[in-house]
Scaffold this active site. Structure first.
Site, mmCIF file in Angstrom:
data_model
loop_
_atom_site.group_PDB
_atom_site.id
_atom_site.type_symbol
_atom_site.label_atom_id
_atom_site.label_comp_id
_atom_site.label_asym_id
_atom_site.label_seq_id
_atom_site.Cartn_x
_atom_site.Cartn_y
_atom_site.Cartn_z
ATOM 1 N N HIS A 1 5.960 4.627 12.528
ATOM 2 C CA HIS A 1 6.022 4.631 11.063
ATOM 3 C C HIS A 1 7.062 5.667 10.639
ATOM 4 C CE1 HIS A 1 3.836 4.126 7.096
ATOM 5 N NE2 HIS A 1 4.475 5.258 6.866
ATOM 6 N N ARG B 1 0.822 -1.210 0.000
ATOM 7 C CA ARG B 1 0.000 0.000 0.000
ATOM 8 C C ARG B 1 0.865 1.272 0.000
ATOM 9 N NH1 ARG B 1 -0.670 4.668 2.510
ATOM 10 N NH2 ARG B 1 -0.360 3.652 4.524
ATOM 11 N N ASP B 2 1.537 1.556 1.094
ATOM 12 C CA ASP B 2 2.297 2.805 1.189
ATOM 13 C C ASP B 2 3.460 2.806 0.208
ATOM 14 O OD1 ASP B 2 2.899 5.318 2.153
ATOM 15 O OD2 ASP B 2 3.903 4.611 3.954
ATOM 16 N N ASN C 1 9.903 4.534 3.013
ATOM 17 C CA ASN C 1 9.714 3.885 4.297
ATOM 18 C C ASN C 1 10.968 3.149 4.753
ATOM 19 O OD1 ASN C 1 6.633 3.959 4.895
ATOM 20 N ND2 ASN C 1 6.754 3.435 2.733
ATOM 21 N N CYS D 1 9.641 9.577 -0.985
ATOM 22 C CA CYS D 1 9.067 10.614 -0.129
ATOM 23 C C CYS D 1 8.592 11.740 -1.017
ATOM 24 C CB CYS D 1 10.097 11.146 0.860
ATOM 25 S SG CYS D 1 9.437 12.509 1.841
#
Lengths: 312, 312
Positions: free
Chosen positions: B220, B26-27, B262, B253
């Site tokens: 996170h 997802r991220d 991440n 980012c």
């Protein structure tokens, strides 16, 4: 948006001040494949000092046959003149012959380098670990007689690519034997970058049992497996106040298929700035220096901070 | 030489077991520019689960207009079938409409996402922070009524690219307001990666003062400035046991000129393995998955471990 900054929030258990021992010109450039002209190296050292790095290891008097990248050590020191002198500008020396050349060049500090394992002593120094200590004894004695500050690097303190795991007590013994020669500072090296947080605690405890306290220890982490800054944090919490780092993260790892070398000085400074720990370093000047050096080398810096702030 | 391994040495103050909350599908993929076919995404999730990652956030029901990369959420969940169901396979939902679609797809867990700052609430959610809490209230209520597990992400907890520093008490208030809706878990997000070790301690303390204890908190971190693993270590020492990470370090980012997103799951697993902290993850299977995904995306993984172990 102006440039991002870490928000200063003091951390528990960190020292108020940390000394960064900058190894970029030596450990960094020694492991880069590009050949860097001597005047560029001199400019690099000058910029690092101007950015607030007090301690900068400038070069190495290892035989040019082994490290051709730093064959210009004497020329570099001649170019640097006063900037390259004194106890805060160590140079690497492998033996008495290297010491002779360093003394001739007028240095004020030297660093010797031993091994925590037999295999790497044989491969890197061409002799057993015990024989290497014998080889270093007169180097340290003569350096001290000449009034030099002396550092002892020890490699493979957190694992050896040939031997695998290395017991912390064996590492502590190898370190203590060099320190017992009269060295001023020890640098425990995670040459292959495999070390992790508990391993750092265990080794520092083992060193303490062997009489080498955190006040005489610097830590030298490679970021091969992404652990360098976390390991540094653990060492600082245990009382270490000297951290080796390489501006721009210069220097690959010769023992892994990775372009990632030393802990990047910028990533360290970001953490220290955020935690309110003094290092004396101007991060912007450092990032500018890394961006300039990356151009000279024709390759991007692996430092996260350099990438984020300069786009390369 | 066989492949390098961290040498296991237990660390002080770390929990015996850590739950990795995998956000790669997802991220990670949401922030990659390449378009990834649905069957590849399904294969990615299956491989992650097979590698031992218990919790995997699979996709997002945000409007395809905003996140076209994940427009195939319903198709992906249909493809995954049982593998995509249950409380350990959350999906992101932005509002009641997203919840409707998620319920239709048969999910067992959802994650909402709020903001610690006014500016980012306006930019990301198109409304004030207070209005966003009102918007999420019926989402959480209805999700709970449907028996779903609910997570609340909060962005910009360690700084905001427009507002700059964000006081920890403001962040704690914003987090607590969402948790007070009845969410099961909070994920405090360092969306721009500026946070440092003391900042982590300060925010966890502020959250505790607001009644949100470490047993309900996941962290996170983004590695934009190289701080993600060191910050994670600090959070673990403070008692946190849930860590968000993205296999291969997928995801850039959007707020810095950096390809680094991440925290890479592999770099985290290396640290946990070394410290003897259980995560249930098979590192080799994970590295293999990252190398495969890097091929699909046509770009190298930024994970240090993946680079060192797979040469890319």
């Amino acid at each position: 948006m102006s440039r991002a900054l870490p928000q200063t929030e003091p951390a528990s258990d960190l020292p108020p001040r940390v000394t960064i021992y900058e190894v970029g010109p030596r450990d960094g450039l020694q492991n880069e494949s590009s050949s860097v002209p001597t005047p560029v190296k001199a400019e690099f050292v000058r910029r690092l000092v101007a950015a607030g790095l007090e301690t900068v290891e400038t070069t190495s008097f290892v035989s040019p046959r082994w490290v051709p990248q730093l064959a210009d050590a004497a020329e570099l020191l001649a170019d640097l003149d006063e900037v390259g002198r004194g106890p805060l500008r160590p140079v690497l020396v492998p033996n008495e012959r290297g010491l002779d050349r360093a003394l001739e060049a007028g240095v004020g500090a030297v660093a010797i380098f031993g091994s925590a394992t037999e295999t790497f002593a044989q491969k890197n120094l061409g002799r057993s670990r015990a024989e290497s200590v014998q080889m270093f004894a007169p180097v340290v004695r003569r350096a001290q007689e000449a009034g030099l500050w002396v550092r002892a690097y020890v490699s493979m303190c957190f694992g050896d690519p040939w031997e695998g795991p290395v017991p912390v007590d064996q590492v502590a013994d190898a370190c203590a034997e060099l320190m017992d020669l009269g060295c001023d500072q020890l640098s425990v090296g995670d040459t292959i970058g495999t070390g992790t947080t508990g391993h750092v605690e265990a080794l520092l405890a083992a060193l303490d049992r062997r009489g080498v306290g955190v006040d005489r220890i610097g830590v030298h982490f490679h970021d091969t497996y992404g652990q360098a800054l976390a390991n540094t944090l653990t060492a600082l919490r245990a009382g270490v106040t000297v951290v080796d780092a390489s501006t721009g993260g210069l220097g690959g790892c010769p023992y892994a298929k990775s372009a990632t070398g030393n802990l990047a000085t910028e990533d360290l400074v970001w953490m220290l700035d955020g935690a309110g720990v003094e290092s004396g370093v101007d991060l912007d000047a450092l990032v500018e220096t890394s961006a300039w050096m990356a151009q000279q080398l024709g390759k991007a810096s692996p430092s996260r901070v350099v990438k984020a702030l300069s786009g390369g």
